[in-house]
Motif scaffolding. Structure first.
Motif, PDB file in Angstrom:
ATOM      1  N   LEU A  61       1.024  -1.253  -0.023  1.00  0.00           N
ATOM      2  CA  LEU A  61       0.007   0.105   0.058  1.00  0.00           C
ATOM      3  C   LEU A  61       0.907   1.169   0.071  1.00  0.00           C
ATOM      4  O   LEU A  61       0.309   2.564   0.066  1.00  0.00           O
ATOM      5  CB  LEU A  61      -1.023  -0.060   1.253  1.00  0.00           C
ATOM      6  CG  LEU A  61      -2.096  -1.148   1.134  1.00  0.00           C
ATOM      7  CD1 LEU A  61      -2.612  -1.141   2.627  1.00  0.00           C
ATOM      8  CD2 LEU A  61      -2.920  -1.067   0.075  1.00  0.00           C
ATOM      9  N   ASP A  62       2.078   1.031  -0.219  1.00  0.00           N
ATOM     10  CA  ASP A  62       2.967   2.290  -0.211  1.00  0.00           C
ATOM     11  C   ASP A  62       3.110   3.037   0.925  1.00  0.00           C
ATOM     12  O   ASP A  62       3.220   4.286   0.802  1.00  0.00           O
ATOM     13  CB  ASP A  62       2.779   3.176  -1.437  1.00  0.00           C
ATOM     14  CG  ASP A  62       3.903   3.127  -2.686  1.00  0.00           C
ATOM     15  OD1 ASP A  62       4.853   2.817  -2.280  1.00  0.00           O
ATOM     16  OD2 ASP A  62       3.621   3.315  -3.568  1.00  0.00           O
ATOM     17  N   ILE A  63       2.931   2.308   2.052  1.00  0.00           N
ATOM     18  CA  ILE A  63       2.957   3.100   3.331  1.00  0.00           C
ATOM     19  C   ILE A  63       4.417   3.288   3.708  1.00  0.00           C
ATOM     20  O   ILE A  63       5.040   2.263   4.130  1.00  0.00           O
ATOM     21  CB  ILE A  63       1.956   2.455   4.367  1.00  0.00           C
ATOM     22  CG1 ILE A  63       0.516   2.448   4.004  1.00  0.00           C
ATOM     23  CG2 ILE A  63       2.338   3.150   5.621  1.00  0.00           C
ATOM     24  CD1 ILE A  63      -0.301   1.683   4.647  1.00  0.00           C
ATOM     25  N   GLY A  64       4.681   4.366   4.247  1.00  0.00           N
ATOM     26  CA  GLY A  64       6.181   4.554   4.665  1.00  0.00           C
ATOM     27  C   GLY A  64       6.445   4.143   6.298  1.00  0.00           C
ATOM     28  O   GLY A  64       5.803   5.279   6.951  1.00  0.00           O
ATOM     29  N   LEU A  65       6.624   3.207   6.725  1.00  0.00           N
ATOM     30  CA  LEU A  65       6.769   2.848   8.242  1.00  0.00           C
ATOM     31  C   LEU A  65       7.928   3.916   8.744  1.00  0.00           C
ATOM     32  O   LEU A  65       7.547   4.242   9.878  1.00  0.00           O
ATOM     33  CB  LEU A  65       7.323   1.297   8.191  1.00  0.00           C
ATOM     34  CG  LEU A  65       6.132   0.463   7.722  1.00  0.00           C
ATOM     35  CD1 LEU A  65       6.682  -1.097   8.050  1.00  0.00           C
ATOM     36  CD2 LEU A  65       5.142   0.622   8.489  1.00  0.00           C
ATOM     37  N   SER A  66       8.852   4.144   7.964  1.00  0.00           N
ATOM     38  CA  SER A  66       9.962   5.222   8.389  1.00  0.00           C
ATOM     39  C   SER A  66      10.466   5.081   9.689  1.00  0.00           C
ATOM     40  O   SER A  66      10.603   6.143  10.437  1.00  0.00           O
ATOM     41  CB  SER A  66       9.211   6.632   8.302  1.00  0.00           C
ATOM     42  OG  SER A  66       8.650   6.661   6.860  1.00  0.00           O
ATOM     43  N   GLY A 381      -8.023  -3.677   2.927  1.00  0.00           N
ATOM     44  CA  GLY A 381      -6.988  -3.399   1.460  1.00  0.00           C
ATOM     45  C   GLY A 381      -6.991  -2.078   1.074  1.00  0.00           C
ATOM     46  O   GLY A 381      -6.299  -1.833   0.064  1.00  0.00           O
ATOM     47  N   ASP A 382      -7.422  -1.103   2.025  1.00  0.00           N
ATOM     48  CA  ASP A 382      -6.919   0.241   1.398  1.00  0.00           C
ATOM     49  C   ASP A 382      -6.370   0.982   2.664  1.00  0.00           C
ATOM     50  O   ASP A 382      -6.408   0.593   3.996  1.00  0.00           O
ATOM     51  CB  ASP A 382      -8.195   0.862   1.100  1.00  0.00           C
ATOM     52  CG  ASP A 382      -9.307   1.166   1.878  1.00  0.00           C
ATOM     53  OD1 ASP A 382      -9.281   1.062   3.176  1.00  0.00           O
ATOM     54  OD2 ASP A 382     -10.496   1.042   1.261  1.00  0.00           O
ATOM     55  N   VAL A 383      -5.908   2.333   2.495  1.00  0.00           N
ATOM     56  CA  VAL A 383      -5.096   3.155   3.491  1.00  0.00           C
ATOM     57  C   VAL A 383      -6.005   4.079   4.154  1.00  0.00           C
ATOM     58  O   VAL A 383      -6.697   4.584   3.546  1.00  0.00           O
ATOM     59  CB  VAL A 383      -4.052   4.010   2.799  1.00  0.00           C
ATOM     60  CG1 VAL A 383      -3.138   4.473   3.944  1.00  0.00           C
ATOM     61  CG2 VAL A 383      -3.095   3.034   1.896  1.00  0.00           C
TER      62      VAL A 383
END
Length: 528
Positions: A61-66, A381-383
């Motif tokens: 989901l292209d989430i930056g855990l950072s 399944g979505d952000v």
């Protein structure tokens, strides 16, 4: 990175070009347009998606855990997370080694052993007495003389061993103008893809001199050259200093993701002039570019419309003219003060899609947004997104959940952590009582919401890793109940799942089985 298939997608939004009138962006009515899909994107079925680990879901989901995800390597063998308590922070971090007070922490693998280590940071000097006529706080200096950072390696017995920054960091020319004075977040990602996490030290310093504010503090990037060794990389482009090869701007609450779909991790920072994209060359050198004209002070990233491209939310607060009328701060702009969702095109272009709503209690608006964190909190399944929001001048606090419905976000739950006074329903009375960001007793918020499945139920919870002074929020949790509903929980109420380290003796306990083998090897934390 993603291995994903792409069709042409029909999405309601604006064209990619920005529309301006009299020098300001105009928010046109959405129209239908076509985005060329990300050719490397394959959409997973729900069953396949739910089989993924939390880290793989974030990647999908292209989430930056950072550095803001606490994984199971910080669990002991009885299944408890081992985390520093507020008392530990006060003793070992605040007012120590260049840190006037501790502001937050991140987690990552700094020695390449596959286990989580710990980096914490704070504000370099006291600034609270240096206030403007508008009640806003600034400091005498934009950069610090010492780096307000501490790094700890964490061994298998959960000893937090403090390391010497002088032995770890080769600053090169990056510290010639000083160090980040008020780092609001250190992004932790493997920017050069060598298996060891690196640091983008995002600076939120504010300098106040004779009533004038400056925001151009240094933001060094430290790239690994081996286990527990980092060297400053090169920054070019927008607001970069050629002498020191650093980005110099206000970069509070930044985030990461693959902006241009080239397989490496980029950075997005909010800045008052707009959103800044930092493009990674794959080796941890960055080129900065102003990629929207919507300014702000906090960002969170993810693929909100499930097209395989990185999107983001940038918050510059919410337009609140009724209360601003009675505050010392007179600046107000309906077009600029907004919390806005932008869709990306996978090539570094972004387009405004939605203006998010604030949370209201009667007339009172939680208008400012110090923090946002994106994740799929309902496993659909979505952000989705969680934000810490406050009233003007940080008076009153709420932790909000925003649910993703067809690529747009709406408030699903609110946990009020510090309620506004009833008399504040009258903005004139509010204005007579709240005149400064710091000089009132109603100031609290979560400076960074972090991700952790603390109760091991398969739903991502939220942890407030906060400034020590914010006792109402530090080490508090939002426990995810499902369906985008959360409970606000105090640190003393999670000891079933968390062992809080204070002044601890770490004892190795062993039990021999019938064959002489060790069948139990665990920690016993004895609180003094």
């Amino acid at each position: 990175m993603k291995t994903l298939l792409a069709l042409l997608l029909l999405i309601p939004s604006l064209s990619w070009g920005l529309t301006f009138k009299d020098g300001e962006q105009v928010e046109d009515e959405p129209e239908t347009f076509i985005i060329e899909g990300n050719k490397s994107y394959t959409k997973l079925s729900k069953d396949d998606y739910l089989k993924l680990s939390f880290k793989k879901r974030a990647n999908y989901l292209d989430i930056g855990l950072s550095g803001y995800y606490i994984d199971e390597t910080l669990k002991n063998k009885i299944g408890n997370y081992v985390l520093p308590s507020r008392a530990w922070m006060k003793k070992y971090v605040s007012q120590n080694d260049g840190i006037f007070y501790r502001d937050g922490a991140s987690f990552g693998d700094f020695d390449g052993d596959g286990k989580t280590d710990y980096i914490t940071w704070g504000v370099g000097v006291a600034c609270m007495e240096n206030s403007s006529k508008e009640g806003r706080v600034g400091c005498n200096s934009i950069n610090a003389k010492k780096p307000p950072i501490q790094i700890y390696s964490v061994d298998k017995f959960f000893n937090f061993k403090k390391l010497d920054l002088n032995e770890l960091f080769d600053w090169g020319k990056a510290n010639e103008k000083g160090y980040p004075m008020g780092s609001s977040g250190i992004l932790v990602e493997d920017f050069n893809n060598d298996g060891i996490d690196d640091f983008f030290i995002a600076n939120a310093s504010v300098k106040l001199t004779n009533g004038n504010f400056s925001y151009d503090g240094v933001n060094p990037v430290m790239i690994s050259t081996g286990p527990l060794k980092w060297k400053a990389s090169t920054h070019t482009g927008y607001k970069t200093d050629r002498q020191t090869n650093t980005f110099n701007a206000f970069a509070a609450r930044a985030d990461t993701g693959d902006i241009d779909n080239d397989g490496d991790i980029d950075v997005i920072t909010p800045e008052f002039a707009g959103t800044v994209c930092h493009f990674n060359d794959g080796k941890g050198n960055f080129k900065a570019k102003l990629c929207t004209n919507h300014g702000g002070f906090t960002i969170t990233t993810g693929d909100f419309n499930n097209d395989g491209n990185l999107d983001f939310i940038n918050a510059h607060g919410h337009y609140n003219p009724g209360y601003k009328k009675y505050s010392p701060q007179k600046w107000s702009s309906k077009s600029k003060e907004k919390m806005a969702l932008f869709y990306g095109n996978g090539k570094g272009g972004f387009k405004f899609v939605q203006r998010l709503n604030p949370y209201m209690i009667g007339n009172f608006m939680f208008s400012d947004v110090p923090d946002m964190t994106a994740f799929d909190f309902d496993n659909d399944g979505d952000v989705d997104m969680v934000s810490s929001s406050v009233g003007m001048y940080y008076a009153g606090s709420v932790w909000l959940a925003y649910e993703n419905i067809d690529g747009k976000l709406q408030i699903s739950d609110a946990n009020v952590t510090l309620a506004p006074l009833e008399e504040w329903q009258d903005p004139k009375i509010w204005g007579s009582m709240v005149k400064s960001e710091s000089k009132h007793p109603w100031n609290t918020y979560c400076s960074k919401s972090q991700l952790i499945d603390v109760n091991n139920d398969g739903l991502m919870d939220v942890f407030c890793n906060n400034a020590v002074q914010h006792h109402r929020m530090t080490n508090h949790f939002l426990i995810n109940k499902g369906n985008m509903q959360f409970d606000f929980v105090k640190p003393e109420d999670v000891t079933e799942w968390v062992t809080w380290i204070e002044d601890a003796i770490v004892v190795e306990k062993e039990t021999e089985g019938p064959d002489g083998e060790d069948i139990l090897k665990d920690l016993e934390i004895i609180i003094q």
